[in-house]
Design a protein around this motif. Structure first.
Motif, PDB file in Angstrom:
ATOM      1  N   PRO A 171       0.845  -1.198   0.000  1.00  0.00           N
ATOM      2  CA  PRO A 171       0.000   0.000   0.000  1.00  0.00           C
ATOM      3  C   PRO A 171       0.880   1.248   0.000  1.00  0.00           C
ATOM      4  CG  PRO A 171      -0.727  -1.567   1.672  1.00  0.00           C
ATOM      5  CD  PRO A 171       0.585  -2.065   1.163  1.00  0.00           C
ATOM      6  N   PRO A 172       0.571   2.212  -0.844  1.00  0.00           N
ATOM      7  CA  PRO A 172       1.478   3.360  -0.967  1.00  0.00           C
ATOM      8  C   PRO A 172       1.393   4.370   0.171  1.00  0.00           C
ATOM      9  CG  PRO A 172      -0.408   3.653  -2.411  1.00  0.00           C
ATOM     10  CD  PRO A 172      -0.540   2.275  -1.820  1.00  0.00           C
ATOM     11  N   SER A 173       0.256   4.452   0.837  1.00  0.00           N
ATOM     12  CA  SER A 173       0.055   5.548   1.786  1.00  0.00           C
ATOM     13  C   SER A 173       1.106   5.614   2.893  1.00  0.00           C
ATOM     14  CB  SER A 173      -1.351   5.484   2.376  1.00  0.00           C
ATOM     15  OG  SER A 173      -2.309   5.823   1.396  1.00  0.00           O
ATOM     16  N   PRO A 174       1.518   4.498   3.514  1.00  0.00           N
ATOM     17  CA  PRO A 174       2.572   4.613   4.532  1.00  0.00           C
ATOM     18  C   PRO A 174       3.875   5.203   3.983  1.00  0.00           C
ATOM     19  CG  PRO A 174       1.447   2.512   4.736  1.00  0.00           C
ATOM     20  CD  PRO A 174       0.971   3.125   3.455  1.00  0.00           C
ATOM     21  N   GLY A 194       3.280   9.912  -6.038  1.00  0.00           N
ATOM     22  CA  GLY A 194       2.007   9.561  -6.640  1.00  0.00           C
ATOM     23  C   GLY A 194       2.122   9.447  -8.142  1.00  0.00           C
ATOM     24  N   MET A 195       1.615   8.320  -8.668  1.00  0.00           N
ATOM     25  CA  MET A 195       1.613   8.074 -10.099  1.00  0.00           C
ATOM     26  C   MET A 195       0.193   7.713 -10.532  1.00  0.00           C
ATOM     27  SD  MET A 195       5.370   6.274 -10.595  1.00  0.00           S
ATOM     28  CE  MET A 195       5.163   4.983  -9.381  1.00  0.00           C
ATOM     29  N   SER A 196       0.035   7.198 -11.736  1.00  0.00           N
ATOM     30  CA  SER A 196      -1.311   6.996 -12.282  1.00  0.00           C
ATOM     31  C   SER A 196      -2.228   6.215 -11.351  1.00  0.00           C
ATOM     32  CB  SER A 196      -1.218   6.281 -13.640  1.00  0.00           C
ATOM     33  OG  SER A 196      -0.679   7.129 -14.624  1.00  0.00           O
ATOM     34  N   ALA A 201      -4.180   8.999  -3.298  1.00  0.00           N
ATOM     35  CA  ALA A 201      -3.644   8.762  -1.956  1.00  0.00           C
ATOM     36  C   ALA A 201      -2.488   9.715  -1.676  1.00  0.00           C
ATOM     37  CB  ALA A 201      -3.180   7.309  -1.820  1.00  0.00           C
ATOM     38  N   ALA A 202      -1.675   9.980  -2.695  1.00  0.00           N
ATOM     39  CA  ALA A 202      -0.556  10.904  -2.519  1.00  0.00           C
ATOM     40  C   ALA A 202      -1.047  12.324  -2.242  1.00  0.00           C
ATOM     41  CB  ALA A 202       0.332  10.884  -3.764  1.00  0.00           C
TER      42      ALA A 202
END
Length: 221
Positions: A171-174, A194-196, A201-202
């Protein structure tokens, strides 16, 4: 070819919506259209639609495409978002308006030398390897503070912010939250993250620059 200008507008609308949803102004998020591997004829409609910021991964590819494009669209801003070899520092300083992949002392040294020689200073953004992935560039999170201090004190570089690429399987958020924390304690205003697939979330976690390729230009290739 799908209408890239329409895809661009959809992406802009989505970014603006996400910003408002998280209590931010839409213009607080800069969209970088990732044009790496894309031919000039595919980039022109995006430029004609008013997009200014573009991301490239390789110095040689950018040198081949962008001088001619910039003659037609002098307002375009070019971001180096891929790994940068130290021996390409001179060309990168001459070509790019921002470098998002500063991640080691040898590169800091060469960038400082070329900035002084050329009298041109691209915005410098330090890449942080938030997932400690051996195949990726970036300073480790626990070494970021010391590296930022080194860039500033030893090489006199002005660092504008931080960049990360979270591990694809996590998961990217952390990772975005970690980057924001490092930036805050070092007084840095730019968060390139943050990407596509994960820019919403970014944006929620403070991204100032999102790097979007496939959502605008279609699948890689």
């Amino acid at each position: 070819m799908q209408d890239v200008a329409a895809r661009l507008q959809e992406t802009r609308t989505s970014i603006a919506r996400a910003a408002r949803d998280f209590g931010r102004k839409p213009d607080s998020v800069t969209l970088i259209a990732v044009s790496k591997t894309k031919p000039a004829e595919m980039i022109v409609p995006v430029l004609e639609a008013g997009q200014i910021d573009f991301g490239e991964n390789y110095v040689q590819e950018a040198k081949a495409k962008w001088p001619a494009l910039r003659e037609r669209f002098p307002q375009a801003r070019l971001h180096m978002i891929g790994p940068l070899q130290s021996n390409k520092a001179r060309e990168a300083v001459a070509l790019f308006d921002a470098i998002h992949s500063l991640d080691r002392e040898s590169l800091a040294r060469e960038l400082a030398r070329e900035i002084e020689r050329a009298g041109r200073a691209p915005q410098l953004i330090v890449q942080v390897n938030t997932g400690a992935e051996p195949q990726k560039g970036g300073v480790l999170p626990q070494e970021a503070d010391a590296f930022l201090a080194l860039c500033r004190s030893r090489y006199g570089l002005t660092i504008a912010g931080l960049m990360c690429i979270p591990p694809a399987e996590e998961p990217p958020s952390p990772h975005f939250a970690l980057l924001a924390k490092i930036a805050a304690r070092n007084g840095l205003g730019i968060l390139s993250m943050g990407m596509s697939a994960d820019y919403e979330a970014a944006i929620q976690l403070g991204a100032t620059h999102v790097r979007v390729g496939s959502a605008i230009f279609g699948a890689r290739g």
